[in-house]
Design an enzyme around this catalytic site. Sequence first.
Site, PDB file in Angstrom:
ATOM      1  N   LYS A 265     -50.560  51.282  20.390  1.00  0.00           N
ATOM      2  CA  LYS A 265     -49.606  50.906  21.444  1.00  0.00           C
ATOM      3  C   LYS A 265     -48.455  50.120  20.836  1.00  0.00           C
ATOM      4  CE  LYS A 265     -49.132  48.045  25.641  1.00  0.00           C
ATOM      5  NZ  LYS A 265     -49.825  47.275  26.705  1.00  0.00           N
ATOM      6  N   LYS A 277     -43.792  40.178  34.959  1.00  0.00           N
ATOM      7  CA  LYS A 277     -44.900  39.250  34.695  1.00  0.00           C
ATOM      8  C   LYS A 277     -44.487  37.864  35.163  1.00  0.00           C
ATOM      9  CE  LYS A 277     -46.991  41.512  30.728  1.00  0.00           C
ATOM     10  NZ  LYS A 277     -48.322  41.757  31.315  1.00  0.00           N
ATOM     11  N   ASP A 295     -46.955  42.918  22.074  1.00  0.00           N
ATOM     12  CA  ASP A 295     -47.528  44.104  22.722  1.00  0.00           C
ATOM     13  C   ASP A 295     -47.385  45.362  21.857  1.00  0.00           C
ATOM     14  OD1 ASP A 295     -49.065  44.784  24.892  1.00  0.00           O
ATOM     15  OD2 ASP A 295     -47.389  45.319  26.183  1.00  0.00           O
ATOM     16  N   ARG A 358     -50.835  52.299  29.008  1.00  0.00           N
ATOM     17  CA  ARG A 358     -51.609  53.541  29.187  1.00  0.00           C
ATOM     18  C   ARG A 358     -50.687  54.746  29.343  1.00  0.00           C
ATOM     19  NH1 ARG A 358     -54.505  50.998  34.317  1.00  0.00           N
ATOM     20  NH2 ARG A 358     -53.986  49.152  33.076  1.00  0.00           N
TER      21      ARG A 358
HETATM   22  N1  BES Z   1     -49.674  44.108  27.657  1.00  0.00           N
HETATM   23  C1  BES Z   1     -50.392  43.878  28.852  1.00  0.00           C
HETATM   24  C2  BES Z   1     -51.827  43.410  28.606  1.00  0.00           C
HETATM   25  C3  BES Z   1     -51.999  42.064  27.939  1.00  0.00           C
HETATM   26  C4  BES Z   1     -52.248  40.932  28.687  1.00  0.00           C
HETATM   27  C5  BES Z   1     -51.978  41.950  26.558  1.00  0.00           C
HETATM   28  C6  BES Z   1     -52.440  39.715  28.074  1.00  0.00           C
HETATM   29  C7  BES Z   1     -52.155  40.730  25.949  1.00  0.00           C
HETATM   30  C8  BES Z   1     -52.400  39.618  26.686  1.00  0.00           C
HETATM   31  C9  BES Z   1     -50.465  45.166  29.670  1.00  0.00           C
HETATM   32  O1  BES Z   1     -49.374  45.994  29.563  1.00  0.00           O
HETATM   33  C10 BES Z   1     -50.572  44.779  31.117  1.00  0.00           C
HETATM   34  O2  BES Z   1     -49.656  44.199  31.618  1.00  0.00           O
HETATM   35  N2  BES Z   1     -51.703  45.108  31.753  1.00  0.00           N
HETATM   36  C11 BES Z   1     -51.945  44.787  33.125  1.00  0.00           C
HETATM   37  C12 BES Z   1     -52.276  46.046  33.880  1.00  0.00           C
HETATM   38  C13 BES Z   1     -52.329  45.881  35.380  1.00  0.00           C
HETATM   39  C14 BES Z   1     -50.948  45.674  35.932  1.00  0.00           C
HETATM   40  C15 BES Z   1     -52.955  47.120  35.993  1.00  0.00           C
HETATM   41  C16 BES Z   1     -53.111  43.819  33.164  1.00  0.00           C
HETATM   42  O3  BES Z   1     -54.106  44.058  32.476  1.00  0.00           O
HETATM   43  O4  BES Z   1     -53.018  42.815  33.866  1.00  0.00           O
HETATM   44 ZN    ZN Z   2     -48.330  45.886  27.848  1.00  0.00          ZN
HETATM   45 MN    MN Z   3     -47.817  45.486  30.856  1.00  0.00          MN
END
Ligand code: BES
Ligand code: ZN
Ligand code: MN
Length: 507
Positions: A265, A277, A295, A358
């Site tokens: 990724k 966020k 990321d 994803r």
């Molecule tokens: N890059 C983030 C996941 C992440 C969170 C990595 C904290 C490192 C530390 C990912 O793209 C994301 O935002 N995932 C969300 C998905 C949700 C919106 C379905 C998550 O896991 O909260």
């Molecule tokens: Zn992400």
């Molecule tokens: Mn994200």
Amino acid sequence: MNLYFDSHILSKESGFLIVPLTQEQAGAHKEKPFHLEGSSIQVELHDFSGEAGAATLVYPLEGPCTRVFAVGLGAEKDVDAERVRRAFDAGVKKARELKQSTISCALPDLNSKAISMEDSLKAAGEGVYLGNYLFTKYKRAGKDRYVGVGQAYFGFLDANRKLSVHALETVLHETGIVCENVCRARDWVNENADVANSLFFEKQARGLAQKNKLRCTVFNEKQLKRMGFHMILAVAKAAQVPPRLIILEYKGNPKSSKRMAFVGKGITFDSGGLNLKVASPATPPGFGIEAMKSDMAGAASCVCALNALAELKAKVNAVAVIPVCENIIDAKSYKPGDVIDSFARKTVEIGNTDAEGRLVLGDALAYTVAHLKPSLIVDLATLTGSCVNTFGPWVSGLASNDSFYARQVFESGQRTFERVWELPLYQEYADDIKSDYADLKNMGNSKMAGMLTASAFLGAFVGDTSWVHVDIAGPAFLQTPQAYIPKGGTGVGVRLLVDFAVHAAWK
Ligand code: BES
Ligand code: ZN
Ligand code: MN
């Protein structure tokens, strides 16, 4: 850093010598002075217990070493590679504190069968090399000339050992290659998101390809459009810097038809997109938007692991596939509620623009399956906050459609201490990402089991190809250092993938 093997470590002068000792060895020297073999040096270690984490600095009155730093390994029966890494990390940290540029490292003198001489040398090298890392590029005020330990000599105190010097030199040489690539991945993650963007990745990949005779293919935005990478293009829509799909190929075993693919990724910054966020009381410090230059850690580790395999001349065929772009906000942003197409021709409802990893991975996986036809795919991704909630910054999550390869990744995790733990990919998780309007939705309807609904989404793009997904969201970027793993980018996954690739048993 340069690592050297020197079978008799006391044969030359040293400003700083690390001596790892078990509790039993320290106990034996409580009453009588510790005699450094092969020399006249005696040191008193009275209060040094030899427990893991214990350390004592002593100044011998005579002999070739100005300073001896004894580091504890704990009870002999408990000594494993991680104990050795951490002991040598403590050693190199002390050497840094004392501004040493060259150090000597005595290897543990163990009777235990739990760890071989080669493995303890490798672990010592890792502890020193990885523990010496610091990201200082942007330090200006107070910057002094000292840049850390540059040379480390490894050998035994006991000059009378029978050694296969060549084999040990090889171990150290290979350890240096792998650690250099871990540190390269750390540097990329620690870099500003505006520097380490998709074009930076392209340049780095082309540079490494040239140096190490890798085949490098890069699809630009126009090509991505023509080929139908709709999910990558949707995520990248708002960004100023265009997306790339980078493919690096290493052929170390031309006689074999087997090849593994590493898919990483590469979101160079994840703002969340229009589902921005926002700080929430539930988000642990350092895991919000302020950490999201990390990321692309999966992409960095896949490229650096592949490069390490090439530098090691490992007898394996591997390819790294890296979708890189930024998830940012603009009038052109892709929107929650959109239904988009994908490389695999499956339609996807965007439930949340922050579930972008994803999407880019789904397109990269589908391309990998269709055009590169690997025997196995391992993907590395900072994919979900849910995985961080489950495992914290200590362990990566694993999900797979193939228990044979999942087991081997697990074992590499144990050997390297880049530990992974499998969670089940039951049908219910795939059911939870069904959409009323499209073939799939990029988030779970239940809003539960986030790591597994994300895994199920990826699983929809790999078909029958053996696949192991590793969610490194926790260990990729640290708030609190863990021994030889620094705060910030960790390079997690490089040692895991290299270990996996060199040990791989094929089906
Ligand atoms: N890059 C983030 C996941 C992440 C969170 C990595 C904290 C490192 C530390 C990912 O793209 C994301 O935002 N995932 C969300 C998905 C949700 C919106 C379905 C998550 O896991 O909260
Ligand atoms: Zn992400
Ligand atoms: Mn994200």
